[in-house]
Write an enzyme that holds these catalytic residues in place. Structure first.
Site, short mmCIF file in Angstrom:
data_model
loop_
_atom_site.label_atom_id
_atom_site.label_comp_id
_atom_site.label_asym_id
_atom_site.label_seq_id
_atom_site.Cartn_x
_atom_site.Cartn_y
_atom_site.Cartn_z
N GLU A 134 34.90 36.78 85.44
CA GLU A 134 34.94 35.58 86.28
C GLU A 134 36.06 34.62 85.88
O GLU A 134 36.42 33.74 86.66
CB GLU A 134 33.60 34.83 86.24
CG GLU A 134 32.46 35.67 86.75
CD GLU A 134 31.26 34.86 87.22
OE1 GLU A 134 31.36 33.63 87.33
OE2 GLU A 134 30.23 35.49 87.48
N TYR A 157 30.53 27.57 84.77
CA TYR A 157 30.31 28.71 83.88
C TYR A 157 31.63 29.42 83.56
O TYR A 157 31.97 29.62 82.39
CB TYR A 157 29.33 29.71 84.52
CG TYR A 157 29.35 31.08 83.86
CD1 TYR A 157 28.87 31.26 82.56
CD2 TYR A 157 29.87 32.20 84.52
CE1 TYR A 157 28.90 32.51 81.95
CE2 TYR A 157 29.91 33.45 83.91
CZ TYR A 157 29.43 33.60 82.62
OH TYR A 157 29.47 34.83 82.01
N LYS A 161 33.72 29.82 80.00
CA LYS A 161 34.07 31.11 79.39
C LYS A 161 35.59 31.22 79.23
O LYS A 161 36.08 31.73 78.23
CB LYS A 161 33.53 32.28 80.24
CG LYS A 161 32.02 32.44 80.26
CD LYS A 161 31.41 32.75 78.90
CE LYS A 161 31.68 34.14 78.40
NZ LYS A 161 30.89 34.45 77.17
P1 NAD Z 1 21.71 36.04 78.90
O1 NAD Z 1 21.64 34.68 79.51
O2 NAD Z 1 20.75 37.08 79.31
O3 NAD Z 1 21.57 35.90 77.31
C1 NAD Z 1 22.22 34.90 76.57
C2 NAD Z 1 21.54 34.81 75.20
O4 NAD Z 1 22.23 33.81 74.45
C3 NAD Z 1 20.06 34.40 75.27
O5 NAD Z 1 19.29 35.22 74.44
C4 NAD Z 1 20.07 32.97 74.76
O6 NAD Z 1 18.86 32.60 74.10
C5 NAD Z 1 21.25 32.99 73.81
N1 NAD Z 1 21.82 31.65 73.58
C6 NAD Z 1 22.14 30.74 74.54
N2 NAD Z 1 22.58 29.61 73.95
C7 NAD Z 1 22.57 29.83 72.61
C8 NAD Z 1 22.93 29.04 71.48
N3 NAD Z 1 23.36 27.79 71.61
N4 NAD Z 1 22.79 29.59 70.25
C9 NAD Z 1 22.33 30.85 70.09
N5 NAD Z 1 21.96 31.63 71.13
C10 NAD Z 1 22.09 31.13 72.37
O7 NAD Z 1 23.21 36.50 79.08
P2 NAD Z 1 23.81 37.96 79.35
O8 NAD Z 1 23.85 38.20 80.79
O9 NAD Z 1 23.17 38.92 78.45
O10 NAD Z 1 25.32 37.71 78.88
C11 NAD Z 1 25.69 37.88 77.51
C12 NAD Z 1 27.17 37.60 77.36
O11 NAD Z 1 27.92 38.51 78.16
C13 NAD Z 1 27.60 36.21 77.80
O12 NAD Z 1 28.57 35.76 76.91
C14 NAD Z 1 28.17 36.42 79.18
O13 NAD Z 1 29.14 35.45 79.47
C15 NAD Z 1 28.77 37.80 79.03
N6 NAD Z 1 28.87 38.58 80.28
C16 NAD Z 1 27.77 38.73 81.08
C17 NAD Z 1 27.86 39.52 82.22
C18 NAD Z 1 26.67 39.74 83.13
O14 NAD Z 1 26.83 40.31 84.20
N7 NAD Z 1 25.47 39.34 82.76
C19 NAD Z 1 29.08 40.14 82.55
C20 NAD Z 1 30.18 39.94 81.72
C21 NAD Z 1 30.06 39.16 80.58
O1 DAU Z 2 31.17 39.04 86.83
C1 DAU Z 2 30.46 38.86 85.65
C2 DAU Z 2 29.42 37.78 85.83
O2 DAU Z 2 28.42 38.32 86.66
C3 DAU Z 2 28.84 37.29 84.51
O3 DAU Z 2 29.83 36.68 83.76
C4 DAU Z 2 27.69 36.29 84.76
O4 DAU Z 2 27.09 35.93 83.54
C5 DAU Z 2 26.67 36.96 85.65
O5 DAU Z 2 25.65 36.02 85.98
C6 DAU Z 2 27.32 37.48 86.94
O6 DAU Z 2 27.74 36.39 87.80
P1 DAU Z 2 27.49 36.42 89.38
O7 DAU Z 2 27.47 35.04 89.87
O8 DAU Z 2 28.38 37.40 90.04
O9 DAU Z 2 25.99 37.07 89.38
P2 DAU Z 2 24.68 36.72 90.23
O10 DAU Z 2 23.70 37.80 89.95
O11 DAU Z 2 24.25 35.31 90.04
O12 DAU Z 2 25.19 36.88 91.71
C7 DAU Z 2 25.74 38.08 92.19
C8 DAU Z 2 26.18 37.85 93.61
O13 DAU Z 2 25.02 37.65 94.42
C9 DAU Z 2 27.02 36.61 93.80
O14 DAU Z 2 28.00 36.85 94.82
C10 DAU Z 2 26.04 35.55 94.28
C11 DAU Z 2 25.03 36.37 95.06
N1 DAU Z 2 23.63 35.86 95.05
C12 DAU Z 2 23.07 35.57 93.85
C13 DAU Z 2 21.77 35.10 93.79
C14 DAU Z 2 21.15 34.73 92.46
C15 DAU Z 2 22.93 35.74 96.23
O15 DAU Z 2 23.46 36.05 97.31
N2 DAU Z 2 21.65 35.28 96.16
C16 DAU Z 2 21.05 34.92 95.00
O16 DAU Z 2 19.87 34.48 95.02
#
Ligand code: NAD
Ligand code: DAU
Length: 352
Positions: A134, A157, A161
């Site tokens: 992102e 967000y 990042k």
């Molecule tokens: P998540 O929200 O499921 O988990 C985040 C974790 O971090 C939680 O367990 C939370 O308790 C912990 N945390 C938050 N604040 C904290 C603090 N101040 N100190 C210690 N721990 C803390 O997130 P996720 O989806 O597993 O994402 C993990 C990482 O990967 C993030 O850095 C996110 O930016 C990155 N990322 C996520 C995605 C995705 O699609 N979910 C994609 C690419 C990168």
């Molecule tokens: O690309 C990586 C990112 O993907 C990570 O860095 C983020 O932590 C992770 O949350 C995710 O971000 P998105 O915003 O893409 O994910 P989300 O699941 O929130 O949404 C996916 C797509 O779906 C986005 O285009 C928004 C849409 N959406 C999401 C929700 C929650 C809906 O249409 N309805 C919804 O209720």
């Protein structure tokens, strides 16, 4: 002495898979998981590891430097895999400061402490920063994010990042801290908190609740199954070049509407419901402010240099994900009680 790796945010979605991957695959490493356990952190995600002798959990807040220092002083990690973050775009729109606190200040606290403990001997040290695609902003109908794409974040967000990525590079360039950065596309799979699109959709279908799709559902994401991400992190952590960035993606793009329809069809089959019954729950709702149109990753660098190849495609990954949620309804029920209900009402039903 055992090599100690500090994994931050290991009780969250991706973190728990990364912790499991490292604890199981590398018994010779001591894995220390620090997590403050926000609403998204859940120790049940790691229940199967509780008795592993190379696994340690510490409840700690990375936004408090003294807590980070205490961990470094006691465990003396030589590697950090940093995942702790506030991770949901919609929450960043209502509460941006929490994102600055953890994602920016928390990251700088870790960098500063790693530097303090490592600077006299930078050999065999590594700070692996786990980031997101992102930071690159939004694509039009065509094109892919490359490692060289300019940063252009739009949400609080992604801005937080992006800022953390800049600090990681600054510590590498200024102090020669050994770092690698990975920028990954959208993850999905077991243990994802149901505020994110895929588990939200599964949970709503299960309970006959409307499925909210922002705008027209034309926004598009590139989906990667979470255990494939853990494997990619392992590759970069062990074989990545210092100071380099690696994009990670699954090459599995879908518009949100197409994705939700796939989930509806699979859920109808799994739940033995009439064909097309789940699709009737779809509702188009007000768009997310600043909603990025499209993300898609060019993953050639990690493929060609480190041999990374995802094992799941979108269909097999969704099947596995749906099966996990249906077999773990207790997990889903627990995380959707309490705070989640309040969040859902405020965000989707506009209740104060
Ligand atoms: P998540 O929200 O499921 O988990 C985040 C974790 O971090 C939680 O367990 C939370 O308790 C912990 N945390 C938050 N604040 C904290 C603090 N101040 N100190 C210690 N721990 C803390 O997130 P996720 O989806 O597993 O994402 C993990 C990482 O990967 C993030 O850095 C996110 O930016 C990155 N990322 C996520 C995605 C995705 O699609 N979910 C994609 C690419 C990168
Ligand atoms: O690309 C990586 C990112 O993907 C990570 O860095 C983020 O932590 C992770 O949350 C995710 O971000 P998105 O915003 O893409 O994910 P989300 O699941 O929130 O949404 C996916 C797509 O779906 C986005 O285009 C928004 C849409 N959406 C999401 C929700 C929650 C809906 O249409 N309805 C919804 O209720």
């Amino acid at each position: 002495m055992m090599k100690t790796i500090l994994i931050t945010g290991g009780a969250g979605f991706i973190g728990s898979h990364v912790v499991r991957h490292f604890v199981k695959k590398y018994p010779q490493y001591r894995i220390v998981n620090v997590d403050v356990l926000t609403y998204a952190g859940n120790l049940e995600n790691l229940k199967d590891l509780e008795h592993e002798s190379n696994y340690y959990f510490i409840k700690g807040d990375i936004s408090k430097i003294q807590e980070v220092e205490n961990i470094f002083s006691y465990y003396k990690p030589t590697g950090v895999i940093h995942l702790a973050a506030e991770s949901h775009v919609d929450r960043s729109i209502t509460n941006p400061l929490a994102f600055v606190q953890t994602n920016v200040i928390g990251t700088v606290n870790l960098l500063q402490t790693a530097l303090k403990y490592w600077q006299d001997d930078l050999q065999n040290k590594l700070f692996h920063h786990v980031s997101t695609d992102e930071v690159y902003g939004s694509l039009g109908e065509t094109g892919l994010f490359k490692e060289t794409t300019c940063y252009d974040p739009h949400s609080p967000y992604s801005a937080s990042k992006a800022s953390s990525d800049h600090f990681v590079r600054a510590y590498s360039d200024t102090y020669a801290l050994p770092v690698v950065i990975t920028n990954c596309s959208n993850n999905y799979g077991p243990n994802q908190f149901p505020e994110k699109l895929i588990p939200l959709c599964i949970n709503n279908i299960l309970h006959g609740i409307e499925i909210p799709i922002y705008g027209k559902g034309e926004n598009s994401r590139d989906w990667l199954y979470v255990t494939d991400h853990a494997e990619a992190i392992d590759l970069v952590f062990h074989q990545g070049k210092f100071g380099e960035t690696y994009n990670i993606g699954g090459n599995q793009e879908s518009t949100n509407l197409n994705l939700v329809e796939m989930i509806c069809d699979l859920m109808d089959q799994e739940l033995d419901r009439d064909k097309n019954s789940s699709k009737k729950l779809i509702r188009f709702v007000k768009d997310r402010p600043g909603h990025d149109f499209r993300y898609a990753i060019d993953a050639n660098k990690i493929k060609n240099e480190l041999g990374f190849k995802p094992t799941y495609n979108l269909k097999s990954g969704l099947e596995a994900t749906i099966k996990w949620y249906l077999q773990n309804k207790n997990w889903l029920d627990k995380v959707t009680s309490g705070e989640y209900k309040e969040y859902y009402k405020k965000h989707y039903q506009g209740e104060k």
